[in-house]
Design a protein around this motif. Structure first.
Motif, PDB file in Angstrom:
ATOM      1  N   GLN A 310       0.887  -1.262  -0.099  1.00  0.00           N
ATOM      2  CA  GLN A 310      -0.167  -0.087  -0.216  1.00  0.00           C
ATOM      3  C   GLN A 310       0.772   1.284  -0.035  1.00  0.00           C
ATOM      4  O   GLN A 310       0.635   2.414  -0.603  1.00  0.00           O
ATOM      5  N   PHE A 311       1.849   1.136   0.811  1.00  0.00           N
ATOM      6  CA  PHE A 311       3.139   2.155   0.579  1.00  0.00           C
ATOM      7  C   PHE A 311       3.422   2.687  -0.717  1.00  0.00           C
ATOM      8  O   PHE A 311       3.433   3.692  -1.364  1.00  0.00           O
ATOM      9  N   LEU A 312       3.775   1.478  -1.425  1.00  0.00           N
ATOM     10  CA  LEU A 312       4.482   1.591  -2.627  1.00  0.00           C
ATOM     11  C   LEU A 312       3.419   2.309  -3.837  1.00  0.00           C
ATOM     12  O   LEU A 312       3.690   2.901  -4.669  1.00  0.00           O
ATOM     13  N   LEU A 313       2.088   1.325  -3.367  1.00  0.00           N
ATOM     14  CA  LEU A 313       0.986   1.833  -4.239  1.00  0.00           C
ATOM     15  C   LEU A 313       0.585   3.255  -4.160  1.00  0.00           C
ATOM     16  O   LEU A 313       0.318   4.069  -5.287  1.00  0.00           O
ATOM     17  N   GLY A 314       0.480   3.926  -3.028  1.00  0.00           N
ATOM     18  CA  GLY A 314       0.333   5.135  -2.820  1.00  0.00           C
ATOM     19  C   GLY A 314       1.380   6.186  -3.458  1.00  0.00           C
ATOM     20  O   GLY A 314       1.015   7.117  -4.272  1.00  0.00           O
ATOM     21  N   LYS A 315       2.679   5.764  -3.410  1.00  0.00           N
ATOM     22  CA  LYS A 315       3.672   6.480  -4.163  1.00  0.00           C
ATOM     23  C   LYS A 315       3.539   6.443  -5.510  1.00  0.00           C
ATOM     24  O   LYS A 315       3.631   7.335  -6.336  1.00  0.00           O
ATOM     25  N   ALA A 316       2.951   5.368  -6.181  1.00  0.00           N
ATOM     26  CA  ALA A 316       2.706   5.082  -7.549  1.00  0.00           C
ATOM     27  C   ALA A 316       1.805   5.856  -8.077  1.00  0.00           C
ATOM     28  O   ALA A 316       1.548   6.619  -8.994  1.00  0.00           O
ATOM     29  N   LYS A 317       0.501   5.909  -7.279  1.00  0.00           N
ATOM     30  CA  LYS A 317      -0.746   6.700  -7.402  1.00  0.00           C
ATOM     31  C   LYS A 317      -0.317   8.151  -7.637  1.00  0.00           C
ATOM     32  O   LYS A 317      -0.930   8.860  -8.603  1.00  0.00           O
ATOM     33  N   ALA A 318       0.388   8.755  -6.546  1.00  0.00           N
ATOM     34  CA  ALA A 318       0.675  10.065  -6.794  1.00  0.00           C
ATOM     35  C   ALA A 318       1.757  10.601  -7.622  1.00  0.00           C
ATOM     36  O   ALA A 318       2.138  11.755  -7.825  1.00  0.00           O
ATOM     37  N   GLY A 319       2.615   9.536  -8.287  1.00  0.00           N
ATOM     38  CA  GLY A 319       3.589   9.801  -9.179  1.00  0.00           C
ATOM     39  C   GLY A 319       4.970  10.436  -8.327  1.00  0.00           C
ATOM     40  O   GLY A 319       5.503  11.094  -9.000  1.00  0.00           O
ATOM     41  N   ASN A 320       4.888  10.112  -7.203  1.00  0.00           N
ATOM     42  CA  ASN A 320       6.097  10.462  -6.345  1.00  0.00           C
ATOM     43  C   ASN A 320       6.747   9.517  -5.662  1.00  0.00           C
ATOM     44  O   ASN A 320       7.659   9.713  -4.986  1.00  0.00           O
TER      45      ASN A 320
END
Length: 320
Positions: A310-320
């Motif tokens: 979920q941490f990696l997904l959140g970063k991917a979702k936000a593009g950061n």
């Protein structure tokens, strides 16, 4: 897949391979001594500093293994994490008997990681919660003023005189060392009958923001996260997440040494991590307090693996 004899495969290989599926453990790449990905995973297998009996030193290995139970594809977001590799630097070796030396090794090792890779986003796997004190000291030295969002049933603000640095003292140690400010510490999930009154009063005196389980029951976790980030984003350089798995109800985390009723459910925690990770100032995370020897079918380690995803997904979702 490596070549074997007939149908005999190396023991580390999956028994069944589906060409259309990438397992989440394949996101981990062992460090080659030179290059590193944007995300770096380090195991901190220390649990001799635990107030209660704990085998949390075994958790880094179990969490890594638990990743193999999941794929890299997030169907709800239609995002595949497989391009976002994580460099696995291995585990910090601990001294057999000297617990202070163990903490010093953690601080020195993590500080060296930030020296070599100044922009790396660490994912640190404990171990008990004592590892957060030395690792956050190194983080603060490298990243400036740090805001901490702590998911926990406990304040972890015990005094350092009665038993020295332990899994009950990491944030007391950080405050006394002035590595963080009380106003920059936010605790989410603190619950009844898990803390002493004196430590709640200490949190209030230091300006720590405390969200209890009652607060979580009456507010959306996304709103709590939004308010927490808003209170930090303009005054800190980086935000660090510390996830003590005993923030979860014992039904969701039977492998925690300090299990108890009345805690958070796993979906609430995962939503919080996903939301937090999307903020550009969130630059690191640790996950602590899993004893694999107490767990049931690796349930708690599997939640921890999902926290990473979920941490990696959140970063991917936000593009950061």
């Amino acid at each position: 897949m490596k070549k074997g004899i007939g149908h005999i495969l190396p023991s580390s290989e999956a028994i069944f391979v589906d060409r259309g599926v990438t397992k989440a453990n394949q996101l981990l790449e062992n460090w080659n001594g030179e290059d590193a990905s944007r995300f770096g995973l380090v195991g901190l297998p220390l649990s001799k500093t635990s107030i209660s009996a704990s085998g949390a030193a075994g958790a880094p290995t179990t969490i890594r293994k638990a990743l193999s139970a999941f794929t890299t594809y997030a169907i709800e977001d239609e995002i595949d994490l497989s391009p976002r590799m994580v460099t696995d630097f291995g585990d910090v070796s601990m001294h057999v008997t000297n617990l202070v030396e163990c903490h010093q090794r953690i601080e020195r090792s993590v500080a060296e990681l930030y020296r070599l890779y100044p922009d790396i986003i660490p994912i640190l796997l404990g171990g008990d919660h004592s590892i957060s004190c030395p690792s956050l000291k190194a983080f603060a030295q490298a990243r400036g003023r740090v805001g901490v969002i702590q998911f926990d049933a406990h304040h972890d603000l015990r005094n350092l005189e009665d038993g020295g640095p332990s899994n009950g003292t990491p944030f007391r140690g950080l405050l006394e060392a002035e590595s963080i400010k009380g106003e920059d510490l936010i605790q989410i999930g603190i619950r009844n009958f898990s803390n002493g009154m004196v430590y709640h009063q200490y949190a209030q005196e230091q300006g720590v923001k405390v969200w209890t389980m009652k607060d979580i029951q009456h507010n959306r976790i996304e709103d709590i996260i939004a308010e927490s980030v808003k209170s930090l984003e303009n005054k800190v350089d980086s935000i660090y997440i510390s996830v003590d798995m005993d923030v979860l109800d014992q039904a969701f985390a039977p492998g925690c040494p300090a299990i108890g009723p009345g805690g958070m459910d796993s979906q609430t925690l995962l939503s919080a991590i996903y939301t937090l990770a999307q903020h550009p100032k969130v630059h690191g995370m640790d996950i602590v307090e899993i004893d694999p020897s107490l767990d049931v079918r690796d349930m708690t380690s599997r939640v921890a693996a999902h926290v990473i995803l979920q941490f990696l997904l959140g970063k991917a979702k936000a593009g950061n």
